[in-house]
Design an enzyme around this catalytic site. Structure first.
Site, PDB file in Angstrom:
ATOM      1  N   GLN A  19      -3.898 -16.514  -2.649  1.00  0.00           N
ATOM      2  CA  GLN A  19      -4.973 -15.734  -2.023  1.00  0.00           C
ATOM      3  C   GLN A  19      -5.791 -15.006  -3.092  1.00  0.00           C
ATOM      4  O   GLN A  19      -7.022 -15.003  -3.070  1.00  0.00           O
ATOM      5  CB  GLN A  19      -4.366 -14.729  -1.042  1.00  0.00           C
ATOM      6  CG  GLN A  19      -5.334 -13.658  -0.566  1.00  0.00           C
ATOM      7  CD  GLN A  19      -4.758 -12.782   0.514  1.00  0.00           C
ATOM      8  OE1 GLN A  19      -4.707 -13.177   1.661  1.00  0.00           O
ATOM      9  NE2 GLN A  19      -4.330 -11.571   0.183  1.00  0.00           N
TER      10      GLN A  19
ATOM     11  N   HIS B 198       3.403  -0.729   3.360  1.00  0.00           N
ATOM     12  CA  HIS B 198       4.651  -0.457   2.654  1.00  0.00           C
ATOM     13  C   HIS B 198       4.316  -0.060   1.224  1.00  0.00           C
ATOM     14  O   HIS B 198       3.140   0.073   0.858  1.00  0.00           O
ATOM     15  CB  HIS B 198       5.594  -1.664   2.729  1.00  0.00           C
ATOM     16  CG  HIS B 198       4.942  -2.961   2.329  1.00  0.00           C
ATOM     17  ND1 HIS B 198       4.490  -3.200   1.051  1.00  0.00           N
ATOM     18  CD2 HIS B 198       4.651  -4.072   3.040  1.00  0.00           C
ATOM     19  CE1 HIS B 198       3.974  -4.409   0.996  1.00  0.00           C
ATOM     20  NE2 HIS B 198       4.038  -4.963   2.188  1.00  0.00           N
ATOM     21  N   GLN B 199       5.380   0.080   0.427  1.00  0.00           N
ATOM     22  CA  GLN B 199       5.220   0.547  -0.951  1.00  0.00           C
ATOM     23  C   GLN B 199       4.260  -0.343  -1.762  1.00  0.00           C
ATOM     24  O   GLN B 199       3.550   0.136  -2.638  1.00  0.00           O
ATOM     25  CB  GLN B 199       6.608   0.567  -1.605  1.00  0.00           C
ATOM     26  CG  GLN B 199       6.707   1.438  -2.844  1.00  0.00           C
ATOM     27  CD  GLN B 199       6.425   2.914  -2.563  1.00  0.00           C
ATOM     28  OE1 GLN B 199       6.813   3.434  -1.530  1.00  0.00           O
ATOM     29  NE2 GLN B 199       5.736   3.573  -3.485  1.00  0.00           N
TER      30      GLN B 199
ATOM     31  N   HIS C 256       1.544  -1.852  -0.625  1.00  0.00           N
ATOM     32  CA  HIS C 256       0.179  -1.409  -0.307  1.00  0.00           C
ATOM     33  C   HIS C 256      -0.112  -0.087  -1.005  1.00  0.00           C
ATOM     34  O   HIS C 256      -1.219   0.137  -1.498  1.00  0.00           O
ATOM     35  CB  HIS C 256       0.010  -1.212   1.201  1.00  0.00           C
ATOM     36  CG  HIS C 256       0.138  -2.463   2.007  1.00  0.00           C
ATOM     37  ND1 HIS C 256       1.215  -2.713   2.819  1.00  0.00           N
ATOM     38  CD2 HIS C 256      -0.670  -3.539   2.111  1.00  0.00           C
ATOM     39  CE1 HIS C 256       1.063  -3.885   3.408  1.00  0.00           C
ATOM     40  NE2 HIS C 256      -0.071  -4.417   2.989  1.00  0.00           N
TER      41      HIS C 256
ATOM     42  N   ALA D 111       0.848  -2.257   8.763  1.00  0.00           N
ATOM     43  CA  ALA D 111       2.301  -2.222   8.514  1.00  0.00           C
ATOM     44  C   ALA D 111       2.506  -1.928   7.024  1.00  0.00           C
ATOM     45  O   ALA D 111       3.206  -2.651   6.311  1.00  0.00           O
ATOM     46  CB  ALA D 111       2.985  -3.516   8.939  1.00  0.00           C
TER      47      ALA D 111
HETATM   48  O1  PAF Z   1      -3.295 -10.026   2.304  1.00  0.00           O
HETATM   49  C1  PAF Z   1      -3.623  -9.620   3.438  1.00  0.00           C
HETATM   50  O2  PAF Z   1      -3.083  -8.664   3.990  1.00  0.00           O
HETATM   51  C2  PAF Z   1      -4.738 -10.343   4.183  1.00  0.00           C
HETATM   52  O3  PAF Z   1      -4.707 -11.711   3.912  1.00  0.00           O
HETATM   53  C3  PAF Z   1      -6.134  -9.753   3.897  1.00  0.00           C
HETATM   54  C4  PAF Z   1      -6.515  -9.921   2.449  1.00  0.00           C
HETATM   55  C5  PAF Z   1      -6.152  -8.292   4.274  1.00  0.00           C
HETATM   56  C6  PAF Z   1      -7.181 -10.485   4.733  1.00  0.00           C
HETATM   57  O4  PAF Z   1      -6.926 -10.362   6.094  1.00  0.00           O
END
Ligand code: PAF
Length: 273
Positions: A150, A31-32, A34, A29
């Site tokens: 994260q 988006h900008q 990413h 999914a």
């Molecule tokens: O940030 C995310 O999209 C997820 O937590 C990741 C790092 C791809 C791990 O599934």
């Protein structure tokens, strides 16, 4: 762009790669936000690999695993246009085995804030990212600052497990009105989206207060809570870069984090001061 779904194939392709590999793990999914990660990876590496895998082990029972947006066709096009070399899209049973070795997120960092609200979530994140690192052996891996906890945990994982990968943080991308981009924003109806804006507004207010000389964490949280009174705030935290709580804001060492529910949608956002 090569699209690979098979484990043996990705391993064989990786073996042949020479030069640096920039890796952007995602759950799709795209988006900008990413795209910004992908662009940075493109600038800094010889090869760019993106993975799309909606990782079941990081969702708690009752969370949105089944509803999580899946946009395979659009995602492929975005990756292609962004100059990705390899798009890795494994099936769930290819990535997980029976009775497998499991990693745990750090006992403190993995179980406060997001980890407290979503116990076990970061165990699933470290498990899948470690597997993906094992397959891709990236030189650099790119993660957004929006998922600050994260990011910190994955940096710590790389340090603690002596992984030869550089974890590269990338700034949050926002809509013009301030809403932080997230794949989950698609769940918001127009009225909820409007209310969700109070999250970024409250962070902006916090930043202005600090610029005006306010350092007291409680005073800042109070002002933020006032702005977010129309939504269900789960937490506001003022912490240092290691996620230790702060009573006073320390310039260049402070993160202010928010998690809130707007309707059924859970959103997170933060600022780095
Ligand atoms: O940030 C995310 O999209 C997820 O937590 C990741 C790092 C791809 C791990 O599934």
């Amino acid at each position: 762009m090569q699209i690979i779904k098979n484990i043996e194939e990705i391993q064989a392709v990786r073996k042949k790669m020479r030069g640096s590999v920039g890796f952007v793990p995602t759950m799709g999914a795209l988006h900008q936000g990413h795209l910004t990660l992908i662009r940075k990876a493109r600038e800094e590496n010889d090869h760019v690999v993106v993975s799309i895998f909606v990782n079941p082990t990081q969702f708690l029972p009752g969370e949105d695993l089944d509803e999580y947006p899946r946009r395979e066709e659009a995602d492929r096009k975005i990756c292609e246009l962004a100059g990705v070399d390899i798009l890795f899209m494994p099936a769930t049973d290819a990535m997980y085995h029976r009775d497998e070795v499991t990693l745990k997120a750090p006992p403190y960092l993995g179980y406060i804030l997001e980890g407290h609200r979503r116990p076990g979530h970061f165990d699933g994140v470290v498990q899948i990212v470690m597997k993906l690192f094992g397959l891709m052996q990236p030189t650099r891996a790119y993660f957004g600052r929006k998922d600050a906890q994260q990011l910190r945990i994955l940096k710590k994982m790389a340090e603690d497990l002596f992984l030869p990968v550089e974890i590269v943080p990338v700034d949050t991308v926002r809509e013009d009105d301030g809403l932080a981009l997230s794949s989950r924003n698609v769940y918001l109806n127009p009225e909820e989206r409007e209310r969700a804006l109070s999250i970024s507004k409250s962070l902006k207010r916090a930043s202005r207060l600090v610029m005006a000389g306010e350092t007291d964490a409680e005073a800042i949280k109070l002002a933020m809570r006032e702005i977010m009174r129309g939504i269900d705030v789960e937490y506001i935290a003022v912490v240092d870069r290691d996620f230790m709580p702060l009573e006073k804001v320390e310039i260049k060492n402070t993160l202010i984090l928010v998690a809130a529910k707007v309707g059924k949608t859970r959103l997170i956002d933060n600022i780095w001061l």
